[in-house]
Design an enzyme around this catalytic site. Sequence first.
Site, PDB file in Angstrom:
ATOM      1  N   SER A   1      39.168-109.241 -27.641  1.00  0.00           N
ATOM      2  CA  SER A   1      39.325-110.277 -26.695  1.00  0.00           C
ATOM      3  C   SER A   1      38.475-110.207 -25.624  1.00  0.00           C
ATOM      4  O   SER A   1      37.556-109.247 -25.389  1.00  0.00           O
ATOM      5  CB  SER A   1      40.910-110.098 -26.206  1.00  0.00           C
ATOM      6  OG  SER A   1      40.991-109.314 -25.074  1.00  0.00           O
ATOM      7  N   LYS A   2      38.684-111.286 -24.703  1.00  0.00           N
ATOM      8  CA  LYS A   2      37.555-111.390 -23.654  1.00  0.00           C
ATOM      9  C   LYS A   2      37.813-110.140 -22.850  1.00  0.00           C
ATOM     10  O   LYS A   2      36.910-109.942 -21.908  1.00  0.00           O
ATOM     11  CB  LYS A   2      38.125-112.694 -22.756  1.00  0.00           C
ATOM     12  CG  LYS A   2      37.817-113.772 -23.549  1.00  0.00           C
ATOM     13  CD  LYS A   2      38.419-115.019 -22.772  1.00  0.00           C
ATOM     14  CE  LYS A   2      38.727-116.295 -23.779  1.00  0.00           C
ATOM     15  NZ  LYS A   2      38.297-117.562 -23.457  1.00  0.00           N
ATOM     16  N   ARG A   3      38.982-109.606 -22.757  1.00  0.00           N
ATOM     17  CA  ARG A   3      39.316-108.364 -21.952  1.00  0.00           C
ATOM     18  C   ARG A   3      38.599-107.054 -22.276  1.00  0.00           C
ATOM     19  O   ARG A   3      38.591-106.346 -21.513  1.00  0.00           O
ATOM     20  CB  ARG A   3      40.697-108.295 -21.574  1.00  0.00           C
ATOM     21  CG  ARG A   3      41.342-109.555 -20.804  1.00  0.00           C
ATOM     22  CD  ARG A   3      42.693-109.563 -20.724  1.00  0.00           C
ATOM     23  NE  ARG A   3      43.436-109.612 -22.395  1.00  0.00           N
ATOM     24  CZ  ARG A   3      43.318-110.991 -22.744  1.00  0.00           C
ATOM     25  NH1 ARG A   3      42.780-112.109 -22.142  1.00  0.00           N
ATOM     26  NH2 ARG A   3      43.798-110.989 -24.055  1.00  0.00           N
TER      27      ARG A   3
END
Length: 437
Positions: free
Chosen positions: A208-210
């Site tokens: 994910s983007k995180r």
Amino acid sequence: MSQVRVRFAPSPTGFFHIGSARTALFNWLYARHTGGVFVLRIEDTDKERSTEQFLNVIYDSLTWLGLTWDEGPKVGGGFGPYRQSERMDIYRDHLARLQAAGRTYEKDGAVYFKISGEPQIIDDAIRGRVERTEEKDFVIVRSDGNPVFHFVNVVDDITMQITHVIRGEDHLSNTSKHTELLQAFGAPRPVYAHIPLILKQNGPGKMSKRDQGALVEEYQRRGYLPEALVNFLCLLGWNPGDNREKLPLAEIIRLFDLPGVNQSNARFDEKKLAHMNMAYLLEQPADRFVALTHDYCLRQKSAAALAAEPAYFREVMLLSQPKIKAIEELPAYTAYFFAEDFPIDPKVRDKVMAKGDPKARLRELAAALQAADFSTDAALEETIKATAAKSGLGFGDYQAVARLAVSGTNVGPGITGMFRALGRDRVLRRIERFLAA
Ligand code: GLU
């Protein structure tokens, strides 16, 4: 067959991450492989979450990666506008067509699409045959008047004459809704190609983007080479069919095709990316490498390096090129070339000074360097060797202590290249200071 038209359709609701870049790349590669058209379409109907900042990150990251679009924002094209927020009348018009065909109804202010409920068979170019049946009518316009993703996505694919929908596997479950809508419009179906997920580096689950290392702009900031990232990304779910990993872009374009995309998920591997980047850095022509390091120093505001003579800066960077793994190592790796007040690593000092009589060696070397030829590595090597031979010692007995005195550490470019770049005055001054301390 008519010309291939593919699209990359990001929503500007977050930073541009590795997964988006890979989807963009596969579309771009397919367009370039087939001589088709690569369309950039901005899916910004979610007004609350879409921002201009994220939009600019998309443009910048695509441009940095070299994934230039043939149609889309900024460049235009015959099927615009290319931002969904500017296409509301097109959606209104298409909604009216579904209403006229009796395929919609209103409930609680929202507009629902009446499904056919027939099994939807999708011959996915990567997944193979997938069958899914929609069971419930679904909302196409919310009660606040905003059209829903499925609806605008399909209307745009129709009106932009998209022939191939290449996107992440997370959209596979949406596809039966999309084919239902296409059918209702009497529109031809694009070829679907759902590319495998990218799994996070450690542990299960989708990246994910995180996740660490997920943002494209971070690699840009860190001085990574875009062609290294592109090469790395293309291997996330595709391979050239042999064991090669590092391939020139022209070769990737020539070989890339949808049947070659894997069905199994790919795992993100930051070390592999770093390694790919290093391989590309090593082979950069001198001018490009120096330009990259200069850009990086500008971004880092490395004042001392930037204040140096351009020829000296160039020489130092080129000496370091074969030694570093990433541009971001350079400021620390080259600091002593640009400042006299560099620190002496105490661990290295203790180790180097523990054996023999290093100060005596340094004095002998300093004397020899007074008259030495500093213009070539070979001449300097001769000087060190001759000095060592006089005392019946080896090159290493001089090298380690000289390096410590001149750079404060035991890592760096070859000692002769270092001496040559620094020049006689600086080398002798540093040795004297070291001997006096
Ligand atoms: N805006 C969608 C996304 O970012 C695009 C889906 C598609 O490619 O059809 O996931």
